[in-house]
Design a protein around this motif. Structure first.
Motif, mmCIF file in Angstrom:
data_model
loop_
_atom_site.group_PDB
_atom_site.id
_atom_site.type_symbol
_atom_site.label_atom_id
_atom_site.label_comp_id
_atom_site.label_asym_id
_atom_site.label_seq_id
_atom_site.Cartn_x
_atom_site.Cartn_y
_atom_site.Cartn_z
ATOM 1 N N GLY A 1 97.423 68.319 78.053
ATOM 2 C CA GLY A 1 98.206 67.109 78.261
ATOM 3 C C GLY A 1 97.936 66.058 77.201
ATOM 4 N N VAL A 2 96.673 65.929 76.762
ATOM 5 C CA VAL A 2 96.323 64.976 75.707
ATOM 6 C C VAL A 2 96.960 65.406 74.392
ATOM 7 N N VAL A 3 96.924 66.696 74.095
ATOM 8 C CA VAL A 3 97.534 67.198 72.859
ATOM 9 C C VAL A 3 99.039 66.951 72.869
ATOM 10 N N ALA A 4 99.687 67.200 74.014
ATOM 11 C CA ALA A 4 101.134 67.001 74.112
ATOM 12 C C ALA A 4 101.496 65.530 73.925
ATOM 13 N N ASP A 5 100.707 64.622 74.495
ATOM 14 C CA ASP A 5 100.976 63.187 74.330
ATOM 15 C C ASP A 5 100.851 62.774 72.868
ATOM 16 N N LEU A 6 99.819 63.267 72.187
ATOM 17 C CA LEU A 6 99.641 62.941 70.769
ATOM 18 C C LEU A 6 100.780 63.487 69.933
ATOM 19 N N ALA A 7 101.185 64.725 70.204
ATOM 20 C CA ALA A 7 102.277 65.334 69.445
ATOM 21 C C ALA A 7 103.558 64.534 69.617
ATOM 22 N N ALA A 8 103.849 64.098 70.856
ATOM 23 C CA ALA A 8 105.063 63.319 71.102
ATOM 24 C C ALA A 8 105.006 61.975 70.370
#
Length: 606
Positions: free
Chosen positions: A295-302
């Motif tokens: 979830g942290v990786v997805a937030d950063l990518a977005a």
């Protein structure tokens, strides 16, 4: 033998799946899961409250009560200790009153963890749970960076005995606890705490499933799981796979796998039509390699894509490790993970370290959110000092003070809690709820929606308790029929399943005239309720005649038993007719919209 806890309903109610499955389908899903043999159905917590409040349609308290009315299986909630369901610590009084309201609404099992893994932050919530006479389960977060060291986990486990805990759950949000070591971790935490130990794990490519199976073989119970479509989307262990695997090993879980597959079908179709979730295989690879929750990786990518810097994800993830080390190695779970990730993003995009700080970081580094697992490095503390005195984190108002300020907006303790935790977003939700109620004129000699709902509930109880197949009540021009589920030739009945009470259409009423313009697809009401074209009175309607709608787009809201059910388009199409007036009552099967289905756009429209 390992018991399983189902987390499907909670995961469907929070980011990134929130809104992908409507309330009516969630309630139907709960009825099926209730028959499957889970130890607990974990139905709320964390981001669930925030998502429902921000959507401005449905109260999270009403959602819990509606689920409780349909389930005999104990219901669970996941809380973040002093953070409860928000992003900042709250007062002990607020914690106690929130827990009391949750218990009164129908929560039986409270699984609490602290985002900093500090047992001191759990004390107030633990006392509130035990005072309410409910079951207390404590989660301990496994450190994904220092994965080879169980020392911190065991140290925290040794501090739990005095909290009144019934079980300990090892939480592994990054899937970093290798299957080869999971049995050792379970056994050692059990020895240190003197309590039963379970597991909640998340990890791509089968890591979570492998860890859960090995944990079960090592005596772990309960084990968190989710239905297959949700498990695949969010990299959780599948309840179907766990139950079948344990059965093959001679370890019966008491799970009815056929019931799970039936529940699976209720979720799969909705998720197939949901927009991209953002948890792509590529992001899963980044998360697994670096031991960071996906979830942290997805937030950063977005965030990077929004800045046109999508190619810099690796730099930010490298910087996240450095920021976390400087901050004393706090876990990367919400909301701490978002604070540290935002700081790492700021460092990379500004090409400067510690020249600016995100708002919540100073309070975190100064220990106002709790005790850090490690030592905060001087470079981070120096950045706080140079910034000057850090502002105290915003604290929600005390409920008794808020009661005077709220006026007529909040009429109960639980509504005051929403205002305290979510401010203006909760205020808008409560205004929407009040406006919907106030906008319904009721004649003195006519039964209102509340009376009708109460009578329908009475009929449901009569059918359930008497063993009769059908009850019909007629009053004036209104006829309401409640019947047990009808078994069709091509489907099998689900034991104990009682359909949502449907009003039988009046046979003397004029039939709906079909639109002469085209043979349109009809969108029918799945329940008895009140039809709303917009999210609140005075707001623009979701759709108008002539609008083109996409699959999954909201067409209207149906209110039934105080629950707001969003009705969504199943296909791309053009709205050709709106068949119901705003705020009008509708019956089961009544046509709401006619859509002209589009079988793909013409090439010149691309």
């Amino acid at each position: 033998m390992p018991a399983l806890v189902d987390t499907t309903i909670r995961l469907l109610s929070q980011d990134p799946l929130a809104g992908s499955v409507g309330s009516a389908r969630v309630l139907e899903l709960a009825e099926t899961l209730d028959l499957a043999g889970f130890e607990t159905l974990e139905v709320s917590g964390g981001g669930c409250f925030e998502e429902l409040v921000r959507r401005g349609v449905e109260s999270p308290w009403e959602r819990i009560r509606a689920l409780k009315a349909r389930c005999h299986t104990p219901l669970g909630i996941a809380l973040r200790g002093r953070f409860l369901v928000g992003t900042r610590p709250v007062s002990g009084d607020l914690v106690r009153r929130f827990v009391a309201s949750a218990a009164e609404s129908g929560v039986d099992v409270f699984r609490i963890h602290d985002p900093l893994n500090d047992p001191a932050n759990l004390r107030e919530a633990a006392e509130a749970v035990t005072s309410a006479g409910k079951e207390l389960v404590v989660g301990l977060l496994h450190d994904p960076i220092r994965a080879g060291d169980l020392g911190e986990l065991l140290s925290r486990a040794g501090e739990l005995a005095e909290l009144g805990v019934s079980k300990v759950v090892v939480d592994d949000p990054a899937g970093s606890l290798a299957a080869a070591r999971i049995r050792e971790a379970v056994e050692r935490v059990r020895d240190v705490s003197g309590l039963p130990v379970g597991l909640h794990s998340q990890g791509a490519a089968g890591r979570a499933l492998a860890a859960s199976i090995e944990a079960g073989r090592g005596g772990a119970s309960p084990i968190g799981a989710a239905l297959y479509p949700v498990a695949v989307a969010l990299y959780r262990p599948s309840a179907e796979a766990l139950a079948e695997t344990f059965a093959s090993l001679g370890m019966e879980t008491g799970i009815d796998v056929e019931a799970l597959w039936h529940a699976d079908s209720l979720v799969a179709e909705a998720l197939d039509e949901a927009p991209t979730l953002g948890l792509s295989p590529g992001l899963a690879s980044h998360a697994a390699r670096r031991g960071v929750p996906i979830g942290v990786v997805a937030d950063l990518a977005a965030a990077l894509h929004a800045q046109g810097r999508g190619d810099r994800l690796n730099e930010v993830l490298d910087e996240l490790v450095a920021v976390r080390e400087a901050a004393g190695w706090p876990p990367l779970v919400a909301p701490i993970g978002q604070i540290l990730a935002s700081q790492a993003l700021l460092h990379v995009l500004s090409a400067q370290r510690w020249s600016a700080l995100v708002d919540d970081l100073p309070a975190l580094l100064q220990g106002r959110y709790g005790r850090m697992p490690g030592e905060v490095l001087p470079e981070a503390l120096r950045a706080v000092e140079l910034r000057g005195e850090a502002a105290q984190p915003d604290q929600p108002s005390a409920l008794d003070e808020l009661r005077d300020q709220a006026g007529e907006i909040a009429s109960s303790e639980e509504e005051l809690l929403l205002l305290a935790l979510f401010g203006e977003h909760a205020e808008q939700l409560l205004r929407n709820m009040r406006a919907r109620t106030a906008s319904k004129p009721v004649a003195a000699d006519t039964a209102g929606p509340a009376d009708t709902a109460a009578r329908v509930r009475e009929l449901v109880e009569i059918v359930e308790q008497s063993g009769m197949d059908e009850v019909t009540v007629e009053e004036g021009d209104v006829r309401v029929t409640v019947r047990r589920g009808v078994v069709e030739e091509e489907s099998q009945p689900r034991p104990g399943k009682l359909p949502f009470p449907a009003a039988e259409p009046d046979q003397t009423a004029p039939a709906l005239e079909p639109s002469p313009a085209l043979a349109a697809m009809q969108v029918q009401s799945p329940m008895v309720g009140t039809f709303y074209r917009g999210p609140e009175p005075g707001a623009s309607p979701f759709v108008d005649v002539g609008d083109t709608v996409a699959p999954g787009q909201t067409l209207c809201i149906l209110e039934a038993m105080k629950l707001m059910n969003e009705i969504k388009a199943e296909h791309e199409g053009i709205v050709r007719r709106i068949c119901v007036e705003n705020e009008a009552p509708v019956e089961y099967g009544q046509v709401l919209f006619e859509l002209e289905v589009l079988n793909g756009r013409p090439l010149d429209a691309l």
